[in-house]
Design an enzyme around this catalytic site. Sequence first.
Site, PDB file in Angstrom:
ATOM      1  N   HIS A  69       8.388  -1.326   8.512  1.00 39.73           N
ATOM      2  CA  HIS A  69       8.395  -0.429   9.679  1.00 39.73           C
ATOM      3  C   HIS A  69       8.645  -1.187  10.976  1.00 39.73           C
ATOM      4  CE1 HIS A  69       6.361   3.373   7.848  1.00 39.73           C
ATOM      5  NE2 HIS A  69       7.254   2.842   7.034  1.00 39.73           N
ATOM      6  N   ASN A  97       3.693   6.254  11.429  1.00 42.88           N
ATOM      7  CA  ASN A  97       2.753   5.124  11.448  1.00 42.88           C
ATOM      8  C   ASN A  97       1.309   5.501  11.741  1.00 42.88           C
ATOM      9  OD1 ASN A  97       4.924   3.365  11.007  1.00 42.88           O
ATOM     10  ND2 ASN A  97       5.314   3.118  13.202  1.00 42.88           N
ATOM     11  N   HIS A 196       7.264   0.317  -3.710  1.00 44.50           N
ATOM     12  CA  HIS A 196       6.282   1.345  -4.064  1.00 44.50           C
ATOM     13  C   HIS A 196       5.676   1.094  -5.447  1.00 44.50           C
ATOM     14  CE1 HIS A 196       7.950   4.423  -0.914  1.00 44.50           C
ATOM     15  NE2 HIS A 196       7.372   3.371  -0.360  1.00 44.50           N
TER      16      HIS A 196
HETATM   17  C1  HEM Z   1      13.199   4.488   1.128  1.00 43.45           C
HETATM   18  C2  HEM Z   1      12.507   5.097   2.052  1.00 43.45           C
HETATM   19  C3  HEM Z   1      11.006   5.051   2.127  1.00 43.45           C
HETATM   20  C4  HEM Z   1      10.195   6.115   2.358  1.00 43.45           C
HETATM   21  C5  HEM Z   1      10.626   7.540   2.595  1.00 43.45           C
HETATM   22  C6  HEM Z   1       8.842   5.630   2.313  1.00 43.45           C
HETATM   23  C7  HEM Z   1       7.728   6.415   2.529  1.00 43.45           C
HETATM   24  C8  HEM Z   1       6.432   6.008   2.331  1.00 43.45           C
HETATM   25  C9  HEM Z   1       5.274   6.848   2.469  1.00 43.45           C
HETATM   26  C10 HEM Z   1       5.294   8.306   2.876  1.00 43.45           C
HETATM   27  C11 HEM Z   1       4.184   6.109   2.160  1.00 43.45           C
HETATM   28  C12 HEM Z   1       2.730   6.579   2.161  1.00 43.45           C
HETATM   29  C13 HEM Z   1       2.157   6.434   3.565  1.00 43.45           C
HETATM   30  C14 HEM Z   1       0.834   7.130   3.747  1.00 43.45           C
HETATM   31  O1  HEM Z   1       0.519   8.022   2.971  1.00 43.45           O
HETATM   32  O2  HEM Z   1       0.100   6.788   4.706  1.00 43.45           O
HETATM   33  C15 HEM Z   1       4.645   4.795   1.830  1.00 43.45           C
HETATM   34  C16 HEM Z   1       3.842   3.755   1.460  1.00 43.45           C
HETATM   35  C17 HEM Z   1       4.291   2.479   1.229  1.00 43.45           C
HETATM   36  N1  HEM Z   1       5.580   2.017   1.431  1.00 43.45           N
HETATM   37 FE1  HEM Z   1       7.208   3.144   1.685  1.00 43.45          FE
HETATM   38  N2  HEM Z   1       8.855   4.293   2.059  1.00 43.45           N
HETATM   39  C18 HEM Z   1      10.146   3.891   1.946  1.00 43.45           C
HETATM   40  C19 HEM Z   1      10.584   2.600   1.741  1.00 43.45           C
HETATM   41  C20 HEM Z   1       9.765   1.499   1.695  1.00 43.45           C
HETATM   42  C21 HEM Z   1      10.202   0.126   1.776  1.00 43.45           C
HETATM   43  C22 HEM Z   1      11.651  -0.310   1.971  1.00 43.45           C
HETATM   44  C23 HEM Z   1       9.094  -0.649   1.680  1.00 43.45           C
HETATM   45  C24 HEM Z   1       8.977  -2.149   1.724  1.00 43.45           C
HETATM   46  C25 HEM Z   1       9.946  -2.986   1.472  1.00 43.45           C
HETATM   47  C26 HEM Z   1       7.970   0.236   1.502  1.00 43.45           C
HETATM   48  C27 HEM Z   1       6.682  -0.155   1.275  1.00 43.45           C
HETATM   49  C28 HEM Z   1       5.609   0.695   1.135  1.00 43.45           C
HETATM   50  C29 HEM Z   1       4.307   0.275   0.666  1.00 43.45           C
HETATM   51  C30 HEM Z   1       3.953  -1.107   0.148  1.00 43.45           C
HETATM   52  C31 HEM Z   1       3.466   1.391   0.753  1.00 43.45           C
HETATM   53  C32 HEM Z   1       1.963   1.460   0.448  1.00 43.45           C
HETATM   54  C33 HEM Z   1       1.206   1.117   1.742  1.00 43.45           C
HETATM   55  C34 HEM Z   1      -0.299   1.101   1.649  1.00 43.45           C
HETATM   56  O3  HEM Z   1      -0.874   1.320   0.582  1.00 43.45           O
HETATM   57  O4  HEM Z   1      -0.925   0.857   2.703  1.00 43.45           O
HETATM   58  N3  HEM Z   1       8.404   1.526   1.552  1.00 43.45           N
HETATM   59  N4  HEM Z   1       6.020   4.753   1.959  1.00 43.45           N
END
Ligand code: HEM
Length: 329
Positions: A69, A97, A196
């Site tokens: 982000h 965020n 993810h």
């Molecule tokens: C492709 C588009 C992406 C979308 C639409 C997306 C969306 C999201 C959403 C909605 C969450 C949950 C947030 C919450 O509920 O508070 C999430 C969590 C997460 N995302 Fe993504 N994401 C994307 C790509 C990525 C990328 C590129 C990375 C890292 C290289 C990433 C790493 C993560 C991680 C590690 C979590 C878990 C965070 C936690 O447990 O604190 N995401 N993402």
Amino acid sequence: MDQKPLNHLHILLIFLFILLRSPPMHCQLDYSFYNLSCPGLTRVVRNGVWAAMRNETRIAASLLRMHFHDCFVNGCDGSLLLDETSDMSSEKNAKPNNNSVRGFEVIDKIKAEVEKMCPSMVSCADILTLASRDAVYLSGGMYWPVALGRRDGRVANQTAANNEIPSPFDSLEKIRDKFAAKGLGIKDVVVLSGAHTIGFAQCFTFKNRLFNFNSSGEADPSLDSTMLKNLQTQCPDSDDSDHELAPLDSVTKNTFDNVYFKNLMNNSGLLHSDQVLMEDSETASMVSNYSKYSFLFSKDFGASMVKLGNVGVLTGDEGEIRTNCRVVN
Ligand code: HEM
Ligand SMILES: *[C@@H]1O[C@H](CO)[C@@H](O)[C@H](O)[C@H]1NC(C)=O
Ligand SMILES: *[C@@H]1O[C@H](CO)[C@@H](O)[C@H](O)[C@H]1NC(C)=O
Ligand SMILES: *[C@@H]1O[C@H](CO)[C@@H](O)[C@H](O)[C@H]1NC(C)=O
Ligand SMILES: *[C@@H]1O[C@H](CO)[C@@H](O)[C@H](O)[C@H]1NC(C)=O
Ligand SMILES: *[C@@H]1O[C@H](CO)[C@@H](O)[C@H](O)[C@H]1NC(C)=O
Ligand SMILES: *[C@@H]1O[C@H](CO)[C@@H](O)[C@H](O)[C@H]1NC(C)=O
Ligand SMILES: *[C@@H]1O[C@H](CO)[C@@H](O)[C@H](O)[C@H]1NC(C)=O
């Protein structure tokens, strides 16, 4: 009275001393950027991430997401870390965020230790980039070398954070376009979505799939029926459940592996934006390959993380080296 003039050796030593203690000035990222000016950096970051994970395993996922982000808004310049001020809306309060991105205290703690050791030498942007690499590695994932020398930005852009960070409700085309705007291709979309494989999502980010998907009165047909039942229990159809958590990869939730892709093959992606990777034949073929060949995922994920870490970086005399990651100097 009889002052001895500085001989050549003295002058050389003084010159060398100044050279070693001053921040290096390069216009490109470099693997040995802080080798002379802050040799303990990688150890301090690694220990900081390790200590935070020993307290809470999930923090690894949070740090990885924080780097993503940050890089998607004004490049990887630590702008996400800036607190809101009376004349600047922060990125951390932007919709994708607020109450979602976490790990700021971990970066603060590492930064404070780095400042003690090598004051005003190391950027917050570099610390966050190293921390995200270590988070993956310490979660059982691959390792990749990180080139350093990023500088910290002086502004945050909340509007850009709202517009440019992908949303879980975006279509594959929209996600592809948002990545393309950062110089990242469709392969980067697929392989980086593999992040993810660790971490959690709040129910409101996928609840639309569980009860009345796209106003159809039914659940999302691309969601496995067993998983649907479990999620409906975890996230009942009321606002009360919005902030409950579900693992993004329910099979191996704390391990950085390729099971995320195996789940997509089974219609077990959690977010709509995860499962859409199976809608297009090219991205589905990549998913299939990563689900079968974990070494291919490791190799490609590391390469795409390097690309992500290079997005819009400030170098040379651009930006600054913040002393506190939350405020501009
Ligand atoms: C492709 C588009 C992406 C979308 C639409 C997306 C969306 C999201 C959403 C909605 C969450 C949950 C947030 C919450 O509920 O508070 C999430 C969590 C997460 N995302 Fe993504 N994401 C994307 C790509 C990525 C990328 C590129 C990375 C890292 C290289 C990433 C790493 C993560 C991680 C590690 C979590 C878990 C965070 C936690 O447990 O604190 N995401 N993402
Ligand atoms: C810089 O330090 C790293 C880590 O200690 C090391 O792997 C690398 O070889 C060093 N680079 C140079 C040019 O000395
Ligand atoms: C440990 O993790 C919890 C969340 O599980 C968090 O609230 C707390 O601030 C963390 N403590 C430290 C010292 O990092
Ligand atoms: C962020 O969330 C807090 C609740 O934790 C809320 O009070 C605040 O208004 C939100 N900020 C924005 C900009 O939406
Ligand atoms: C913030 O980003 C938007 C693009 O989303 C851009 O139009 C705007 O000029 C930026 N604002 C500042 C202050 O840089
Ligand atoms: C939602 O429904 C509309 C109209 O029926 C359709 O065109 C669209 O493709 C659907 N979107 C998804 C994500 O299924
Ligand atoms: C996916 O399918 C495989 C093979 O059928 C099975 O072993 C695995 O448990 C399934 N995973 C999920 C999440 O349903
Ligand atoms: C997946 O692997 C197969 C076999 O190695 C290869 O032919 C195909 O091009 C790969 N798919 C993509 C989208 O790269």
